[in-house]
Design a protein around this motif. Structure first.
Motif, short mmCIF file in Angstrom:
data_model
loop_
_atom_site.label_atom_id
_atom_site.label_comp_id
_atom_site.label_asym_id
_atom_site.label_seq_id
_atom_site.Cartn_x
_atom_site.Cartn_y
_atom_site.Cartn_z
N GLU A 127 1.02 -1.10 0.40
CA GLU A 127 0.15 -0.32 -0.13
C GLU A 127 1.03 0.91 -0.33
N ARG A 128 2.00 1.16 0.94
CA ARG A 128 2.65 2.63 0.68
C ARG A 128 3.73 1.98 0.10
N ARG A 129 4.24 1.51 -0.66
CA ARG A 129 5.15 1.01 -2.21
C ARG A 129 5.58 2.35 -2.21
N LYS A 130 4.73 3.47 -2.92
CA LYS A 130 5.39 4.98 -3.46
C LYS A 130 5.91 5.52 -2.32
N SER A 131 5.32 5.87 -1.42
CA SER A 131 5.99 6.67 -0.03
C SER A 131 7.27 6.81 0.25
N PRO A 132 8.20 8.17 0.60
CA PRO A 132 9.90 7.92 1.26
C PRO A 132 9.82 7.38 2.23
N GLY A 133 10.78 7.37 2.69
CA GLY A 133 11.31 6.61 3.77
C GLY A 133 10.98 7.52 4.73
N THR A 134 10.92 8.77 4.63
CA THR A 134 11.12 9.73 5.52
C THR A 134 8.81 10.24 6.02
N LYS A 135 8.22 9.72 5.61
CA LYS A 135 6.83 9.62 5.72
C LYS A 135 6.42 8.74 6.41
N LEU A 136 7.01 7.31 5.91
CA LEU A 136 6.71 6.31 6.88
C LEU A 136 6.42 6.41 8.50
N SER A 137 5.75 5.59 8.93
CA SER A 137 5.66 5.84 10.57
C SER A 137 6.84 4.41 11.03
N GLY A 138 7.12 4.43 12.47
CA GLY A 138 8.31 3.76 12.87
C GLY A 138 7.52 2.27 12.48
N GLY A 139 6.67 1.91 12.65
CA GLY A 139 6.31 0.75 12.51
C GLY A 139 6.77 0.11 11.09
N GLU A 140 6.14 1.07 10.22
CA GLU A 140 6.51 0.85 8.89
C GLU A 140 8.09 0.81 8.16
N GLN A 141 8.40 1.60 8.93
CA GLN A 141 10.02 1.45 9.02
C GLN A 141 10.49 0.33 9.30
N GLN A 142 10.17 -0.59 10.87
CA GLN A 142 10.78 -1.18 10.92
C GLN A 142 10.54 -2.95 10.02
N MET A 143 9.18 -2.58 10.07
CA MET A 143 9.27 -3.58 8.54
C MET A 143 9.95 -3.45 7.40
N LEU A 144 9.75 -2.38 6.69
CA LEU A 144 10.97 -2.39 5.74
C LEU A 144 12.11 -3.06 6.03
N ALA A 145 12.69 -2.39 6.88
CA ALA A 145 13.61 -2.51 7.40
C ALA A 145 13.90 -4.49 7.30
N ILE A 146 13.16 -4.86 8.24
CA ILE A 146 13.35 -6.32 8.40
C ILE A 146 12.99 -7.08 6.36
N ALA A 147 12.09 -6.58 6.04
CA ALA A 147 12.46 -7.25 3.97
C ALA A 147 13.38 -6.52 3.41
N ARG A 148 13.76 -4.84 3.54
CA ARG A 148 15.26 -4.93 3.14
C ARG A 148 16.26 -6.01 3.33
N ILE A 149 16.75 -6.41 4.73
CA ILE A 149 17.29 -8.19 4.87
C ILE A 149 16.57 -8.99 3.86
N LEU A 150 14.76 -9.64 3.97
CA LEU A 150 14.95 -10.87 3.38
C LEU A 150 15.02 -10.30 1.88
N ARG A 151 15.33 -9.42 1.16
CA ARG A 151 15.93 -9.87 0.23
C ARG A 151 16.76 -10.13 -0.36
N THR A 152 17.95 -10.16 0.34
CA THR A 152 19.58 -10.53 1.12
C THR A 152 19.12 -11.52 0.41
N GLY A 153 18.46 -13.00 1.27
CA GLY A 153 18.32 -14.07 1.10
C GLY A 153 19.27 -14.49 2.60
N ALA A 154 19.33 -13.74 3.18
CA ALA A 154 19.21 -14.26 5.07
C ALA A 154 18.72 -15.04 5.60
N ARG A 155 19.53 -16.46 5.73
CA ARG A 155 18.44 -17.49 6.99
C ARG A 155 18.72 -17.21 8.04
#
Ligand code: ATP
Length: 235
Positions: A127-155
């Motif tokens: 839903e928020r895919r076009k929103s800049p990082g500056t506009k995200l809530s703390g929870g959305e930032q946290q989810m994005l941070a986890i999501a970025r790590i999942l993209r790396t293939g880390a297990r």
């Protein structure tokens, strides 16, 4: 505990300059396990994660991921080896939008989650895919941070206080995400001050105090450990 430790830390010592902060941390995390590191402010939990991933270089001891000796590797190679670190400060690109952040993960290895998979796991990021990082809530930032790590293939995921500063409903959502990751077979080392949150997720706990692990127990031993928890955490 799972059959074999995937992440193994033995007698880890670490320094910030001349300041000796870790005095022999020993812990292990089995494949597919969720293990939580608890302890008072300043006990050395964040420092332990930073030393494991090699951001903090002044250290000695043993750190192994499966058969690999992580002590010998620079931080970016540790990431490539499959260890993903989500720091407390989250480390997303504030000037980029959600999707751009997801398309620019650090060190993508084989097996990283696709952006589609990420959106299935985190519908609010879609839903928020076009929103800049500056506009995200703390929870959305946290989810994005986890999501970025999942993209790396880390297990193996090292999560530093993912619930810090978040509203209860978001904390619950982060808990659901961690539970899903666990069911997908990820191995998780979680640093948490929110004991109630951690108690619902973890298979095992380690208690840190003054740069050392002073106790370790399974989730089913929690009630027998109420004195330790009260003494070291006030819970
Ligand atoms: P918190 O929940 O407050 O983050 P923590 O258990 O994660 O606590 P650490 O952040 O690992 O604790 O801190 C352990 C010790 O190292 C503390 O005494 C802290 O003051 C010190 N410390 C942390 N970061 C630095 C730094 N960059 N330089 C010097 N000392 C530091």
């Amino acid at each position: 505990m799972a059959a074999r430790p995937l992440l193994e830390v033995r007698d880890l010592e670490a320094w910030y300059g001349e300041s000796h902060v870790l005095h022999g941390v020993t812990l292990s995390v089995g494949e597919g396990e969720t293990v939580t590191l608890i302890g008072r402010n300043g006990a050395g939990k964040t420092t332990t994660l930073r030393a494991i991933v090699g951001i903090l270089r002044k250290r000695k001891g043993v750190i192994r991921l499966g058969d690999r000796d992580l002590m010998a590797l620079a931080a970016h190679r540790v990431a490539r080896a499959g260890l993903g670190y989500v720091p407390e400060e989250r480390g997303i690109f504030a000037s980029l939008n959600v999707e751009e952040n997801l398309l620019l993960p650090p060190h993508v290895a084989d097996g990283g989650m696709s952006v589609e998979d990420i959106y299935r796991l985190f519908p609010n990021l879609l839903e928020r895919r076009k929103s800049p990082g500056t506009k995200l809530s703390g929870g959305e930032q946290q989810m994005l941070a986890i999501a970025r790590i999942l993209r790396t293939g880390a297990r193996v995921l090292l999560l530093d206080e993912p619930t810090e500063g978040l509203a209860p409903v978001i904390v619950q959502r982060i808990g659901e995400v961690i539970r899903t990751l666990k069911s997908l077979g990820y191995t998780i080392l979680l640093v948490e001050q929110n004991f109630r949150f951690a108690a619902k997720l973890a298979d095992r706990f380690y208690v840190m105090e003054d740069g050392k692990v002073i106790d370790g127990f399974r989730a089913d031993e929690l009630s027998a450990k109420s004195e330790v928890l009260h003494a070291y955490l006030g819970v």
